[in-house]
Enzyme design. Structure first.
Site, mmCIF file in Angstrom:
data_model
loop_
_atom_site.group_PDB
_atom_site.id
_atom_site.type_symbol
_atom_site.label_atom_id
_atom_site.label_comp_id
_atom_site.label_asym_id
_atom_site.label_seq_id
_atom_site.Cartn_x
_atom_site.Cartn_y
_atom_site.Cartn_z
ATOM 1 N N GLY A 22 29.822 9.684 23.069
ATOM 2 C CA GLY A 22 30.703 8.761 22.365
ATOM 3 C C GLY A 22 29.994 7.825 21.412
ATOM 4 N N HIS A 55 21.776 1.159 19.993
ATOM 5 C CA HIS A 55 22.234 -0.144 20.488
ATOM 6 C C HIS A 55 22.490 -0.055 21.975
ATOM 7 C CE1 HIS A 55 25.594 2.249 18.915
ATOM 8 N NE2 HIS A 55 26.320 1.787 19.925
HETATM 9 P P1 AMP Z 1 29.045 3.342 20.369
HETATM 10 O O1 AMP Z 1 30.406 3.972 20.464
HETATM 11 O O2 AMP Z 1 28.242 3.420 21.642
HETATM 12 O O3 AMP Z 1 28.274 3.850 19.175
HETATM 13 O O4 AMP Z 1 29.300 1.801 20.170
HETATM 14 C C1 AMP Z 1 29.566 1.228 18.928
HETATM 15 C C2 AMP Z 1 30.105 -0.137 19.189
HETATM 16 O O5 AMP Z 1 30.020 -0.883 17.996
HETATM 17 C C3 AMP Z 1 31.576 -0.177 19.652
HETATM 18 O O6 AMP Z 1 31.659 -0.789 20.922
HETATM 19 C C4 AMP Z 1 32.259 -0.991 18.552
HETATM 20 O O7 AMP Z 1 33.275 -1.828 19.061
HETATM 21 C C5 AMP Z 1 31.103 -1.779 17.980
HETATM 22 N N1 AMP Z 1 31.266 -2.204 16.600
HETATM 23 C C6 AMP Z 1 31.718 -1.464 15.563
HETATM 24 N N2 AMP Z 1 31.724 -2.202 14.436
HETATM 25 C C7 AMP Z 1 31.284 -3.438 14.778
HETATM 26 C C8 AMP Z 1 31.080 -4.654 14.049
HETATM 27 N N3 AMP Z 1 31.311 -4.744 12.736
HETATM 28 N N4 AMP Z 1 30.622 -5.730 14.731
HETATM 29 C C9 AMP Z 1 30.377 -5.663 16.055
HETATM 30 N N5 AMP Z 1 30.535 -4.531 16.787
HETATM 31 C C10 AMP Z 1 30.992 -3.440 16.162
#
Ligand code: AMP
Length: 118
Positions: free
Chosen positions: A97, A104
């Site tokens: 996912g 991160h």
């Molecule tokens: P993943 O699916 O593990 O790649 O997690 C990506 C995360 O980034 C998700 O939990 C999103 O809610 C978060 N995300 C996406 N865009 C932003 C943003 N502009 N600022 C903070 N978090 C974000």
């Protein structure tokens, strides 16, 4: 050293080009609140250096990956929201996912967390 990718959302956040609620910054690591929190405490901990996915890392990245964990633990302590426990998780690749291709750690806490994740 920091490297950035022009089209990377998290590189843009670390460069200040996209706003975020920053909670921690040093010369290698940035933490900020997840825009779609899945728990009362949900922060993302990223390296400033662009690395697309955990699968791209090598032994040379060991210290940096360790710093991400240490910062996550520090944020958990400082948040005051994780006295009952917390979780750090890194999604790597499509099946896990991963939606943003800049590694991160998710720091989650402030509620009981089910196991295993879906
Ligand atoms: P993943 O699916 O593990 O790649 O997690 C990506 C995360 O980034 C998700 O939990 C999103 O809610 C978060 N995300 C996406 N865009 C932003 C943003 N502009 N600022 C903070 N978090 C974000």
């Amino acid at each position: 050293m920091t490297t950035t990718e022009t089209d990377c959302l998290f590189c843009k956040i670390s460069a200040g080009q996209i706003p975020a609620q920053i909670t921690y910054r040093d010369d290698q690591v940035l933490a900020f609140k997840d825009v779609g929190p899945k728990a009362p405490l949900h922060e993302l901990v990223i390296p400033l250096r662009h690395i697309a996915t955990l699968a791209d890392t090598t032994a040379e990245d060991a210290a940096l990956l360790g710093r991400l964990m240490v910062v996550a633990a520090e944020r958990a302590r400082e948040s005051g929201q994780a006295s009952g426990g917390f979780r750090v998780v890194m999604n790597a690749g499509a099946d896990a996912g991963q939606s943003v291709h800049h590694i991160h750690l998710h720091l989650l806490g402030g509620r009981a967390l089910a196991w295993p994740p879906g």
